[in-house]
Design a protein around this motif. Structure first.
Motif, short mmCIF file in Angstrom:
data_model
loop_
_atom_site.label_atom_id
_atom_site.label_comp_id
_atom_site.label_asym_id
_atom_site.label_seq_id
_atom_site.Cartn_x
_atom_site.Cartn_y
_atom_site.Cartn_z
N UNK A 171 0.86 -1.19 0.00
CA UNK A 171 0.00 0.00 0.00
C UNK A 171 0.89 1.24 0.00
N UNK A 172 0.56 2.21 -0.87
CA UNK A 172 1.42 3.39 -1.00
C UNK A 172 0.59 4.59 -1.42
N UNK A 173 1.14 5.78 -1.21
CA UNK A 173 0.56 7.00 -1.76
C UNK A 173 1.68 7.96 -2.12
N UNK A 174 1.36 8.91 -3.01
CA UNK A 174 2.34 9.87 -3.51
C UNK A 174 1.91 11.28 -3.14
N UNK A 175 2.86 12.06 -2.61
CA UNK A 175 2.60 13.43 -2.19
C UNK A 175 3.61 14.36 -2.85
N UNK A 176 3.15 15.58 -3.18
CA UNK A 176 4.07 16.62 -3.65
C UNK A 176 3.70 17.93 -2.96
N UNK A 177 4.73 18.63 -2.43
CA UNK A 177 4.53 19.93 -1.80
C UNK A 177 5.39 20.97 -2.50
N UNK A 178 4.78 21.98 -3.12
CA UNK A 178 5.55 22.98 -3.85
C UNK A 178 6.39 23.89 -2.95
N UNK A 179 6.01 24.03 -1.68
CA UNK A 179 6.75 24.92 -0.78
C UNK A 179 8.20 24.50 -0.61
N UNK A 180 8.43 23.18 -0.53
CA UNK A 180 9.81 22.70 -0.44
C UNK A 180 10.23 21.97 -1.72
N UNK A 181 9.36 22.01 -2.74
CA UNK A 181 9.65 21.40 -4.04
C UNK A 181 10.16 19.97 -3.88
N UNK A 182 9.32 19.14 -3.25
CA UNK A 182 9.75 17.77 -2.93
C UNK A 182 8.60 16.78 -3.12
N UNK A 183 8.96 15.65 -3.74
CA UNK A 183 8.07 14.50 -3.85
C UNK A 183 8.31 13.59 -2.64
N UNK A 184 7.25 12.98 -2.14
CA UNK A 184 7.38 11.94 -1.11
C UNK A 184 6.46 10.78 -1.48
#
Length: 372
Positions: A171-184
């Motif tokens: 089980x997995x999910x993908x996140x992106x936050x533009x504030x720190x320009x990072x994928x998790x």
């Protein structure tokens, strides 16, 4: 709603950026919404990103969908990032056949949706079905912060809807936050209790190449995170919770109607399994019904098909809403596998099981510590 894409008077798509906004304003062009055809205004202030906006009197269904600065920044990032990967990417594409507007359309085959606000999961599920009916692949990327405390992720019901299953990632999910320009990407997600999860994490800087991401993910192999369970202690907490907060609910009524008490139920009822988070119905409740309506009626040596158990299971389970369709029998099969490991059942193959021993009810002396 703020948009980056509009149509000019010749019907051509125009994408506004900080680099071209002055040129677009100097053209004094009249722009229209690609979805509804209404007039939109080009806006460019010092704080917000340049964008197109509907008039306040607009009746466009998409105009009522507010967008955060994070959502706008994320869409701009995905567009630029995909173009750098030599992929054809179009921003805010209105698909007339299904009356949906995709955040990003890649190679005319793949839709990327970036979700920052909490909305109805049913709406996301319907969008996904519409895209798939149009022959498009869909990837949902979460744009919300993930809370982590003492090594566990705390995921809301909405965030859990973004979790998908993969043969290697689990089980997995993908996140992106533009504030720190990072994928998790958090993967091998395993339920602890309620909305708390153990998981591993893989992070990428925003400038990463797609091939680098794919290569890193390809090295991941499926693994189950072991979570040690103290069944007696968990039953103690369950007894307190139900006695304190759910004394009048139907489940408690059904237990007492059978002349039973929570503290006397077998400890193998109420076991938290890896996919329990997919169900609204607590493990204690659906496992109780599987036991009292089916397993309790069997004698040692009796054999049965798993279809008989699934029939009882499906009658007493309520599922969490999901974005993607998923096999609904997995949770029940996990429970049967657990009972086999405990020596209660034996898997005979061809979907059949044999009872090796009865599930032991807790006698008064053993249950004394559970009294509320």
């Amino acid at each position: 709603m703020m948009m980056f894409t509009a149509k000019d008077r010749d019907g051509h798509d125009v994408v506004v950026t900080r680099g071209n906004v002055k040129r677009l304003k100097d053209r004094r062009e009249q722009y229209t919404c690609g979805c509804c055809g209404e007039r939109v205004i080009l806006k460019a202030g010092e704080i917000n990103m340049p964008h197109f906006a509907h008039l306040s009197s607009s009746r466009c269904s998409f105009a009522s969908e507010g967008e955060t600065q994070r959502h706008l920044s994320g869409k701009k990032y995905f567009l630029e990032w995909l173009i750098l990967q030599d992929r054809r990417a179009d921003l805010e594409v209105y698909l007339k056949g299904i009356q949906r507007q995709a955040d990003i359309l890649v190679d005319e085959q793949i839709v990327i949706e970036y979700q920052c606000s909490t909305v109805s999961v049913k709406e996301l599920e319907q969008r996904t079905e519409d895209y798939q009916l149009a022959g498009l692949q869909v990837h949902w990327i979460l744009g919300q912060d993930l809370r982590m405390v003492k090594g566990r992720y705390y995921l809301t019901a909405f965030q859990q809807a973004f979790i998908r299953k993969d043969a290697d990632l689990g089980y997995y999910l993908v996140q992106y936050l533009p504030e720190n320009n990072r994928w998790t990407m958090i993967y091998h997600i395993t339920m602890d209790t309620a909305n708390r999860f153990f998981a591993k994490a893989l992070t990428f800087e925003g400038r990463v190449k797609l091939e680098v991401m794919k290569q890193a993910v390809s090295h991941i192999k499926f693994a189950t995170l072991y979570v040690k369970r103290d069944l007696a202690f968990e039953r103690q907490k369950q007894c307190y919770f139900y006695t304190r907060f759910k004394k009048q609910n139907k489940f408690m009524h059904d237990v007492y109607e059978q002349g039973l008490y929570l503290q006397h139920l077998p400890l193998d009822i109420g076991v938290i399994l890896p996919t329990q988070f997919r169900a609204k119905t607590p493990a204690l409740e659906w496992q109780y019904y599987v036991w009292v309506s089916f397993l309790r009626m069997l004698d040692i040596g009796d054999s049965f098909p798993c279809a008989d158990v699934l029939q009882v299971f499906e009658k007493h389970i309520i599922w969490m809403p999901l974005i993607w369709k998923e096999e609904r029998t997995a949770l029940c099969m996990e429970y049967l596998h657990y009972l086999c490991k405990q020596g209660i059942l034996r898997a005979d193959g061809m979907g059949r099981y044999t009872v090796l021993k009865r599930m032991k009810e807790v006698v008064n002396e053993e249950a004394r510590f559970l009294d509320i």
